[in-house]
Design a protein around this motif. Structure first.
Motif, PDB file in Angstrom:
ATOM      1  N   PRO A   1       0.839  -1.214   0.000  1.00  0.00           N
ATOM      2  CA  PRO A   1       0.000   0.000   0.000  1.00  0.00           C
ATOM      3  C   PRO A   1       0.868   1.257   0.000  1.00  0.00           C
ATOM      4  O   PRO A   1       1.751   1.419   0.834  1.00  0.00           O
ATOM      5  CB  PRO A   1      -0.802  -0.111   1.307  1.00  0.00           C
ATOM      6  CG  PRO A   1      -0.666  -1.536   1.751  1.00  0.00           C
ATOM      7  CD  PRO A   1       0.696  -1.970   1.253  1.00  0.00           C
TER       8      PRO A   1
ATOM      9  N   ALA B   1      -0.715   4.465  -1.041  1.00  0.00           N
ATOM     10  CA  ALA B   1      -1.627   5.550  -1.412  1.00  0.00           C
ATOM     11  C   ALA B   1      -1.897   6.538  -0.272  1.00  0.00           C
ATOM     12  O   ALA B   1      -2.742   7.408  -0.405  1.00  0.00           O
ATOM     13  CB  ALA B   1      -2.938   4.956  -1.932  1.00  0.00           C
ATOM     14  N   GLY B   2      -1.172   6.392   0.845  1.00  0.00           N
ATOM     15  CA  GLY B   2      -1.380   7.292   1.985  1.00  0.00           C
ATOM     16  C   GLY B   2      -0.837   8.693   1.701  1.00  0.00           C
ATOM     17  O   GLY B   2      -0.133   8.922   0.708  1.00  0.00           O
TER      18      GLY B   2
ATOM     19  N   THR C   1       1.652  12.623   5.692  1.00  0.00           N
ATOM     20  CA  THR C   1       1.668  13.956   6.320  1.00  0.00           C
ATOM     21  C   THR C   1       2.807  14.125   7.331  1.00  0.00           C
ATOM     22  O   THR C   1       3.280  15.237   7.535  1.00  0.00           O
ATOM     23  CB  THR C   1       0.331  14.250   7.026  1.00  0.00           C
ATOM     24  OG1 THR C   1       0.037  13.151   7.875  1.00  0.00           O
ATOM     25  CG2 THR C   1      -0.792  14.436   6.045  1.00  0.00           C
ATOM     26  N   ARG C   2       3.235  13.017   7.936  1.00  0.00           N
ATOM     27  CA  ARG C   2       4.298  13.145   8.938  1.00  0.00           C
ATOM     28  C   ARG C   2       5.644  13.494   8.310  1.00  0.00           C
ATOM     29  O   ARG C   2       6.574  13.862   8.995  1.00  0.00           O
ATOM     30  CB  ARG C   2       4.405  11.862   9.770  1.00  0.00           C
ATOM     31  CG  ARG C   2       3.260  11.690  10.755  1.00  0.00           C
ATOM     32  CD  ARG C   2       3.206  10.301  11.302  1.00  0.00           C
ATOM     33  NE  ARG C   2       2.961   9.324  10.255  1.00  0.00           N
ATOM     34  CZ  ARG C   2       3.302   8.052  10.315  1.00  0.00           C
ATOM     35  NH1 ARG C   2       3.924   7.594  11.374  1.00  0.00           N
ATOM     36  NH2 ARG C   2       3.023   7.232   9.330  1.00  0.00           N
TER      37      ARG C   2
ATOM     38  N   LYS D   1       6.723   9.842  -0.292  1.00  0.00           N
ATOM     39  CA  LYS D   1       7.715   9.531   0.752  1.00  0.00           C
ATOM     40  C   LYS D   1       8.484   8.247   0.455  1.00  0.00           C
ATOM     41  O   LYS D   1       9.636   8.108   0.842  1.00  0.00           O
ATOM     42  CB  LYS D   1       7.043   9.452   2.122  1.00  0.00           C
ATOM     43  CG  LYS D   1       6.025   8.344   2.269  1.00  0.00           C
ATOM     44  CD  LYS D   1       5.495   8.259   3.683  1.00  0.00           C
ATOM     45  CE  LYS D   1       4.339   7.262   3.730  1.00  0.00           C
ATOM     46  NZ  LYS D   1       3.714   7.148   5.029  1.00  0.00           N
TER      47      LYS D   1
ATOM     48  N   GLN E   1      -6.013   3.704  -5.527  1.00  0.00           N
ATOM     49  CA  GLN E   1      -6.921   4.099  -4.435  1.00  0.00           C
ATOM     50  C   GLN E   1      -6.773   5.627  -4.352  1.00  0.00           C
ATOM     51  O   GLN E   1      -5.828   6.131  -3.760  1.00  0.00           O
ATOM     52  CB  GLN E   1      -6.473   3.445  -3.113  1.00  0.00           C
ATOM     53  CG  GLN E   1      -7.405   3.760  -1.960  1.00  0.00           C
ATOM     54  CD  GLN E   1      -6.723   3.691  -0.596  1.00  0.00           C
ATOM     55  OE1 GLN E   1      -5.522   3.903  -0.467  1.00  0.00           O
ATOM     56  NE2 GLN E   1      -7.499   3.423   0.428  1.00  0.00           N
TER      57      GLN E   1
ATOM     58  N   GLY F   1      -8.088   4.386   4.167  1.00  0.00           N
ATOM     59  CA  GLY F   1      -7.516   3.473   5.160  1.00  0.00           C
ATOM     60  C   GLY F   1      -6.840   2.267   4.524  1.00  0.00           C
ATOM     61  O   GLY F   1      -7.076   1.963   3.350  1.00  0.00           O
TER      62      GLY F   1
HETATM   63  P1  UTP Z   1      -0.002   5.333   7.420  1.00  0.00           P
HETATM   64  O1  UTP Z   1      -1.325   5.830   7.828  1.00  0.00           O
HETATM   65  O2  UTP Z   1       0.930   4.872   8.471  1.00  0.00           O
HETATM   66  O3  UTP Z   1       0.799   6.376   6.560  1.00  0.00           O
HETATM   67  O4  UTP Z   1      -0.230   4.155   6.412  1.00  0.00           O
HETATM   68  P2  UTP Z   1       0.365   7.611   5.678  1.00  0.00           P
HETATM   69  O5  UTP Z   1      -1.085   7.847   5.717  1.00  0.00           O
HETATM   70  O6  UTP Z   1       0.989   7.450   4.350  1.00  0.00           O
HETATM   71  O7  UTP Z   1       1.194   8.767   6.381  1.00  0.00           O
HETATM   72  P3  UTP Z   1       0.850   9.852   7.486  1.00  0.00           P
HETATM   73  O8  UTP Z   1       0.300   9.080   8.658  1.00  0.00           O
HETATM   74  O9  UTP Z   1      -0.122  10.814   6.869  1.00  0.00           O
HETATM   75  O10 UTP Z   1       2.163  10.467   7.771  1.00  0.00           O
HETATM   76  C1  UTP Z   1       0.543   2.978   6.344  1.00  0.00           C
HETATM   77  C2  UTP Z   1       0.732   2.574   4.891  1.00  0.00           C
HETATM   78  O11 UTP Z   1      -0.501   2.366   4.252  1.00  0.00           O
HETATM   79  C3  UTP Z   1      -0.636   3.179   3.102  1.00  0.00           C
HETATM   80  C4  UTP Z   1       0.377   4.298   3.267  1.00  0.00           C
HETATM   81  O12 UTP Z   1       0.818   4.740   1.999  1.00  0.00           O
HETATM   82  C5  UTP Z   1       1.464   3.635   4.077  1.00  0.00           C
HETATM   83  O13 UTP Z   1       2.386   2.962   3.242  1.00  0.00           O
HETATM   84  N1  UTP Z   1      -2.031   3.657   3.015  1.00  0.00           N
HETATM   85  C6  UTP Z   1      -2.614   4.268   4.086  1.00  0.00           C
HETATM   86  C7  UTP Z   1      -2.744   3.480   1.850  1.00  0.00           C
HETATM   87  O14 UTP Z   1      -2.229   2.927   0.856  1.00  0.00           O
HETATM   88  N2  UTP Z   1      -4.034   3.919   1.789  1.00  0.00           N
HETATM   89  C8  UTP Z   1      -4.645   4.519   2.842  1.00  0.00           C
HETATM   90  O15 UTP Z   1      -5.834   4.893   2.717  1.00  0.00           O
HETATM   91  C9  UTP Z   1      -3.901   4.698   4.022  1.00  0.00           C
END
Ligand code: UTP
Length: 271
Positions: free
Chosen positions: A8, A10-11, A14-15, A25, A103, A108
């Protein structure tokens, strides 16, 4: 054997702002190599043959990194640089193994995982969260071996400081199998210190059964309004699906927070 992995990506990251405002990142360099490449190398060494990336339109740069053939071909023609040739060969090797699914709204990790459903062929698949680097020992390889031995789903586990439980998924363990492995009785996403059943946290390596998809289909949003993979796993455990927590022997490096990212770059440069 387990031949497929999903990652995954697609997050929002933000950190790691402001770095992640333009660069995904997972492409940020750790000692001269994108963090994601460490994860890919771990997969390949563990015998994985196909890797499914879950990305978003905003993180298209991840796809571009592997699809820049014309650029490389032109450069290699003009500059006979052996290093560039070698790097391009590696990129081509990765590219052959990778599929992309999208996504576009980060709803999530559970919502990210369900998007790979149509591609998963075998009973079990591997999932790696790229923020979690594990060095010195291939955690995925050990977990795949364990899954085969016990015909079970596996999750990586690490002891953490009790005061930090609310940042992690936390295990309640049942029967101990051996020094490093125990059956999981339950798992809870980001509990309060009061509600945390232990100080053992979920780290981003999972061997999951295909059955997870039917749970994810029905999964309601949990903590923070997100659809968490942990909640779907807990639902499977409740149905008596076997899950083992594996205390890995490699070293864990957190690349998802700014402090962790800086620390990881320093530690990897010492290797
Ligand atoms: P995290 O919630 O720990 O990271 O997701 P994030 O959202 O990328 O970063 P912050 O918290 O805003 O800094 C854990 C992993 O799941 C993926 C993220 O890309 C990360 O590799 N993820 C998270 C998804 O693919 N989709 C989502 O909806 C949420």
């Amino acid at each position: 054997m387990i031949k497929q992995a999903i990652i995954p990506l697609a997050g929002l990251g933000t950190r790691l702002l402001p770095l992640s405002s333009v660069i995904p990142k997972e492409l940020l360099p750790i000692n001269g190599k994108p963090g994601l490449q460490y994860i890919l190398d771990e997969c390949i060494e563990a015998g994985i043959k196909e890797i499914i990336f879950i990305i978003s339109v905003k993180k298209k740069m991840i796809r571009d990194y592997f699809y820049n053939d014309k650029f490389y071909k032109d450069i290699i023609q003009t500059k006979k640089d052996i290093r560039i040739k070698k790097e391009y060969k590696k990129i081509r090797k990765y590219k052959k193994m990778i599929k992309f699914v999208y996504q576009n709204k980060p709803l999530g990790t559970g919502d990210a995982v369900i998007r790979t459903k149509r591609y998963i062929k075998d009973k079990y698949f591997l999932m790696l969260l790229p923020d979690d680097l594990i060095i010195n020992k291939n955690c995925s390889k050990s977990m795949i071996k364990l899954s085969k031995k016990y015909d079970s789903s596996i999750m990586a586990s690490m002891k953490i400081n009790k005061k930090d439980v609310s940042r992690w998924g936390i295990y309640e363990l049942s029967k101990k199998i051996d020094k490093n492995n125990s059956f999981i009785k339950s798992v809870i996403e980001k509990p309060s210190i009061k509600k945390a059943p232990s100080d053992r946290a979920v780290i981003g390596r999972y061997v999951l059964s295909k059955k997870i998809f039917s749970k994810l289909k029905k999964q309601k949003p949990g903590k923070g309004g997100e659809i968490h993979i942990t909640d779907a796993i807990q639902s499977l455990i409740k149905d008596n699906e076997k899950f083992i927590a594996h205390n890995f022997s490699g070293r864990y490096l957190d690349c998802g927070s700014m402090e962790g990212y800086i620390h990881s770059t320093r530690e990897i440069s010492k290797l």
